[in-house]
Design an enzyme around this catalytic site. Structure first.
Site, PDB file in Angstrom:
ATOM      1  N   ASN A 170       0.822  -1.166  -0.294  1.00 14.22           N
ATOM      2  CA  ASN A 170       0.258   0.131  -0.418  1.00 14.22           C
ATOM      3  C   ASN A 170       0.946   1.845   0.092  1.00 14.22           C
ATOM      4  O   ASN A 170       1.466   1.271   1.020  1.00 14.22           O
ATOM      5  CB  ASN A 170      -0.801   0.326   1.509  1.00 14.22           C
ATOM      6  CG  ASN A 170      -1.335   1.008   1.033  1.00 14.22           C
ATOM      7  OD1 ASN A 170      -1.472   2.703   0.811  1.00 14.22           O
ATOM      8  ND2 ASN A 170      -2.826   1.217   1.723  1.00 14.22           N
ATOM      9  N   GLU A 184      -3.581   1.096  -3.121  1.00 13.54           N
ATOM     10  CA  GLU A 184      -3.751   3.484  -2.640  1.00 13.54           C
ATOM     11  C   GLU A 184      -3.121   4.573  -3.961  1.00 13.54           C
ATOM     12  O   GLU A 184      -2.200   5.252  -3.119  1.00 13.54           O
ATOM     13  CB  GLU A 184      -3.608   3.635  -1.278  1.00 13.54           C
ATOM     14  CG  GLU A 184      -4.397   3.585  -0.332  1.00 13.54           C
ATOM     15  CD  GLU A 184      -5.125   4.720   1.001  1.00 13.54           C
ATOM     16  OE1 GLU A 184      -5.173   5.194   1.074  1.00 13.54           O
ATOM     17  OE2 GLU A 184      -4.220   4.221   2.080  1.00 13.54           O
ATOM     18  N   ASP A 198      -4.234  -4.406   1.298  1.00 11.12           N
ATOM     19  CA  ASP A 198      -4.031  -3.952   3.047  1.00 11.12           C
ATOM     20  C   ASP A 198      -5.671  -4.419   2.895  1.00 11.12           C
ATOM     21  O   ASP A 198      -6.425  -3.944   1.733  1.00 11.12           O
ATOM     22  CB  ASP A 198      -4.338  -2.950   2.382  1.00 11.12           C
ATOM     23  CG  ASP A 198      -4.397  -1.695   3.365  1.00 11.12           C
ATOM     24  OD1 ASP A 198      -4.725  -2.405   4.501  1.00 11.12           O
ATOM     25  OD2 ASP A 198      -4.592  -0.554   3.620  1.00 11.12           O
ATOM     26  N   ASN A 213      -6.987  -4.901   5.741  1.00  9.15           N
ATOM     27  CA  ASN A 213      -7.838  -3.776   7.136  1.00  9.15           C
ATOM     28  C   ASN A 213      -7.889  -4.310   7.813  1.00  9.15           C
ATOM     29  O   ASN A 213      -9.446  -4.166   8.300  1.00  9.15           O
ATOM     30  CB  ASN A 213      -8.755  -2.431   6.490  1.00  9.15           C
ATOM     31  CG  ASN A 213      -7.759  -0.777   5.766  1.00  9.15           C
ATOM     32  OD1 ASN A 213      -6.839  -0.617   6.563  1.00  9.15           O
ATOM     33  ND2 ASN A 213      -8.142  -0.368   4.515  1.00  9.15           N
ATOM     34  N   ASP A 273      -1.436  -6.132   5.869  1.00  9.30           N
ATOM     35  CA  ASP A 273      -1.653  -6.869   5.206  1.00  9.30           C
ATOM     36  C   ASP A 273      -1.527  -8.136   4.537  1.00  9.30           C
ATOM     37  O   ASP A 273       0.173  -8.661   6.013  1.00  9.30           O
ATOM     38  CB  ASP A 273      -0.490  -5.547   4.531  1.00  9.30           C
ATOM     39  CG  ASP A 273      -0.149  -4.055   4.665  1.00  9.30           C
ATOM     40  OD1 ASP A 273      -0.952  -3.859   3.477  1.00  9.30           O
ATOM     41  OD2 ASP A 273      -0.564  -3.872   5.701  1.00  9.30           O
ATOM     42  N   HIS A 302       2.760   2.329   5.224  1.00  5.91           N
ATOM     43  CA  HIS A 302       2.522   0.751   5.515  1.00  5.91           C
ATOM     44  C   HIS A 302       4.096   0.155   5.169  1.00  5.91           C
ATOM     45  O   HIS A 302       4.590   1.055   4.188  1.00  5.91           O
ATOM     46  CB  HIS A 302       1.631   0.170   4.155  1.00  5.91           C
ATOM     47  CG  HIS A 302      -0.137   0.738   4.391  1.00  5.91           C
ATOM     48  ND1 HIS A 302      -0.639  -1.036   4.524  1.00  5.91           N
ATOM     49  CD2 HIS A 302      -0.808   1.452   4.740  1.00  5.91           C
ATOM     50  CE1 HIS A 302      -1.424  -0.363   5.185  1.00  5.91           C
ATOM     51  NE2 HIS A 302      -2.154   1.370   5.002  1.00  5.91           N
TER      52      HIS A 302
END
Length: 259
Positions: free
Chosen positions: A7, A34, A149, A151, A220, A250
């Site tokens: 990320n 991202e 990622d 989350n 991740d 990250h």
């Protein structure tokens, strides 16, 4: 085959750090999250000049995922199936062929905060769709992985201070249960297959000296089908890039497959 997930928190901000890391780490494939760029503005030449094929699924200012690969990318698909109204760019998949063909699914799972609320509902609905796609991948009985990622903080040992995350969407029981429902289909968490050691984090907040205190979390992940898990050689977290100029919050996680 060395495959990384990263990320980058904005391709424009990481236009120097990311190529420098690629030159040093030499991954064969990278799944990016991202990128925060529409497809036409993604700086493809930075990566094509390094021998990578580039596929993107971008979105202006938010989200966005991409695949960089030194192997040709076949059967590229964009967008997680199951909701045609979903306009957020969070999913891309393709097949690479080395010694073996591997289906790569790169994802940027919704954050979900504040929870409860509409964003949390979207996160859980997205994870239901992810589980459906995971079932389909397993049914193909071929090497495949879902990485990116997530989350999701899977367990308490994946956070330096788990109590601080109890009410966060990344650690709420609903999120972790949805993650377990996917893993328990028959996927292997690549890092945990290689080590049970604590404090293997992939994210540190920019604030409050989190990096210096190693106050991190592991969000991740690589989830491997049984056929991909049979090819797993190693999995590592590349923390050194955090020392580069303008680092992401990250760091890359990478696996090596005998593929």
């Amino acid at each position: 085959m060395k495959i990384a997930t990263f990320n980058i928190n904005g391709i424009k901000a990481r236009a120097q750090a990311l190529p420098a890391w690629l030159d040093d780490a030499q991954p064969d494939v990278v799944l990016l999250q991202e990128i925060k760029s529409v497809d036409d503005n993604f700086p493809r030449e930075l990566f094509e000049d390094r021998g990578y094929n580039v596929e993107t699924h971008g979105q202006k200012s938010f989200n966005g995922v991409a695949i960089l690969s030194k192997f040709p990318l076949e059967d590229v698909e964009r967008g997680l199936p199951g909701d045609e109204s979903d306009e957020q760019a969070r999913w891309i998949e393709a097949t690479v062929v080395g010694k073996s063909a591997v289906r790569l699914c790169g994802l940027y799972l919704p954050n979900g905060n504040p929870a409860p609320g509409p964003k949390f509902d979207y996160k859980l609905a997205w994870m239901d769709r992810l589980r459906t796609r995971a079932v389909a991948l397993l049914a193909q009985e071929q090497p495949a992985l879902m990485a990116g990622d997530y989350n999701i903080i899977p367990q308490s040992e994946d956070a330096k201070t788990p109590d601080a995350w109890r009410e966060d969407a990344l650690f709420r029981p609903e999120s972790r249960n949805a993650y377990r429902r996917i893993v328990n289909l028959g996927f292997t968490d690549a890092l945990r297959a290689r080590t049970q050691a604590p404090e293997n984090y992939s994210f540190w907040d920019y604030q409050a000296g989190a990096w210096n205190r190693n106050n991190g979390i592991r969000i991740d992940h690589f989830l491997l089908t049984p056929q991909a898990a049979d090819l797993l050689v190693d999995c590592q977290i590349d923390k050194e890039i955090r020392g580069h100029d303008k680092p992401s919050d990250h760091v890359p996680v990478w696996i090596e497959l005998d593929a």
